[in-house]
Design an enzyme around this catalytic site. Structure first.
Site, short mmCIF file in Angstrom:
data_model
loop_
_atom_site.label_atom_id
_atom_site.label_comp_id
_atom_site.label_asym_id
_atom_site.label_seq_id
_atom_site.Cartn_x
_atom_site.Cartn_y
_atom_site.Cartn_z
N SER A 1 1.33 -7.54 -0.82
CA SER A 1 2.05 -8.55 -0.02
C SER A 1 1.19 -9.76 0.32
CB SER A 1 2.64 -7.93 1.24
OG SER A 1 1.67 -7.79 2.25
N ASP B 1 0.18 -6.58 5.01
CA ASP B 1 -0.54 -7.83 5.28
C ASP B 1 0.37 -8.96 5.75
OD1 ASP B 1 -2.81 -6.53 4.54
OD2 ASP B 1 -3.13 -7.62 2.67
N THR C 1 0.82 -1.21 0.00
CA THR C 1 0.00 0.00 0.00
C THR C 1 0.85 1.25 0.00
OG1 THR C 1 -1.80 -1.16 1.06
CG2 THR C 1 -1.79 1.20 1.34
N1 ASP Z 1 -2.80 -5.54 0.82
C1 ASP Z 1 -1.75 -4.59 1.09
C2 ASP Z 1 -0.43 -5.33 1.09
O1 ASP Z 1 -0.16 -6.03 2.02
C3 ASP Z 1 -2.02 -3.93 2.39
C4 ASP Z 1 -0.97 -2.96 2.84
O2 ASP Z 1 0.11 -2.85 2.32
O3 ASP Z 1 -1.26 -2.26 3.86
O4 ASP Z 1 0.32 -5.23 0.16
#
Ligand code: ASP
Length: 352
Positions: A84, A118, A37
């Site tokens: 991730s 994540d 993110t």
């Molecule tokens: N889904 C995203 C990831 O883990 C969530 C984040 O980065 O906060 O890449």
């Protein structure tokens, strides 16, 4: 994966993007970018749910922070650009080898890894177990995409680089920096789905705090891992380990059998309470353990320890102690690179 040769961020900016062997007065920190993110872009500033993680290159983020030049001389490498949730063992191996190679160079003082939140705690703990250096390795990310109102990524990145630049960050193992807090890789976990304050260490409390680029540590961990790491230098793949849940009317025994049939070598069970497994599920595990499956028992509770006792321990069930299921998986797959003997693996879990 390559050393960046992108031009300096602004004409007067002092960030050095060259790979140099000369020791500079400022610490040399390398950023390994993997996406998440922090590199995410949403369709509007008010949108923080519907966005694409891993949409920007690390150089775009660095461009917004010319102040980093005062902290460290930076190099960066875009190792991946993923959400991730899609992390793989193979990318873990790539990261581990790259971090070890970088930290073995005398002029490099620390590594920062930008990573989705994540699975950040899993990657952090895996790296803690394989990085053989006292130099700091700091993982950071963001809870809001880069263009959201009050995006947190730039502050987190600033803090992570500040921490990796500090000599007092040596010998602390791999760390996670989010929302001004420092969590150890051993205990830190994502404990909120959306809050900026998404990381905590339920069993130990935060390891420290960063204020205006200065790190304050509340405690440090006994650091046997930098001396007693698992060597993955020559590995091209890791043993296959899965995680299963236990719950009311548990069907995971069916899943366990299917996983074993496709070559899964170890299973971590997120047990109920202090590591309990529904009878129907447990019976299948016991049968598969006799055929060579290795089973580690953790808990779905999120805090506390699991101690497998008496009969279950004799049957070969291994206690994850205070490791949550996803961290226990990282340790189990590394333990399986050394031995398949449950008693020896139990000893490894007792040590790490
Ligand atoms: N889904 C995203 C990831 O883990 C969530 C984040 O980065 O906060 O890449």
């Amino acid at each position: 994966m390559q050393c960046a040769t992108t031009p300096p961020l602004t004409p007067q900016d002092s960030i050095n993007t060259q790979c140099t062997n000369a020791k500079s007065p400022r610490p040399n920190v390398v950023i390994l970018a993997t996406g998440g993110t922090i590199a995410g872009v949403a369709s509007s500033h008010t949108q923080s749910i519907d966005y694409k993680a891993g949409a920007l290159g690390i150089e775009v983020l660095l461009d917004t922070l010319p102040e980093l030049g005062a902290l460290a001389t930076l190099q960066w490498e875009q190792v991946a650009n993923i959400d991730s949730a899609d992390m793989t063992d193979s990318l873990w191996l790539t990261l581990a080898k790259r971090v070890n190679a970088l930290l073995a160079q005398e002029h490099i003082d620390g590594v920062v890894i930008t990573h989705g939140s994540d699975t950040m705690e899993e990657s952090a703990f895996f790296l803690q177990l394989v990085v053989a250096s006292p130099k700091p390795v700091v993982l950071t990310g963001a809870m809001r995409p880069s263009n959201a109102i009050s995006a947190d990524g730039t502050k987190n990145l600033y803090n992570a680089i500040a921490l990796a630049s500090h000599s007092n960050a040596r010998n602390k193992g791999v760390m996670i920096v989010m929302n001004d807090t420092i969590q150890s890789a051993r205990y830190g976990a994502k404990t909120h789905t959306h809050n900026l304050d998404a990381f905590s260490s339920p069993n130990s409390g935060d390891m420290g705090y960063i204020l205006d680029g200065r790190a304050h540590f509340y405690y440090t961990l006994p650091l046997h891992t930098t001396q007693r790491t698992f060597c993955v230098d020559t590995l091209t793949q890791l043993p296959k380990v899965a995680i299963l849940y236990s719950y009311a009317n548990d069907y995971s025994g069916v899943a366990a059998r299917a996983l074993y049939e496709v070559g899964i070598e170890g299973i971590v069970v997120a047990g109920s309470g202090a590591g309990n497994i529904h009878r129907a599920h447990k019976e299948v595990l016991q049968e598969l353990m006799q055929q060579g499956l290795v089973v580690v028992v953790s808990t779905r509770v999120g805090c506390g320890i699991v101690q497998v006792g008496g009969v279950d321990s004799k049957r070969g069930f291994i206690s994850a102690r205070s490791l949550n299921p996803q961290k226990a998986r990282a340790l189990l797959l590394l333990a399986l690179t050394r031995t398949r003997n449950p008693a020896e693996i139990a000893q490894i879990f007792g040590e790490y």
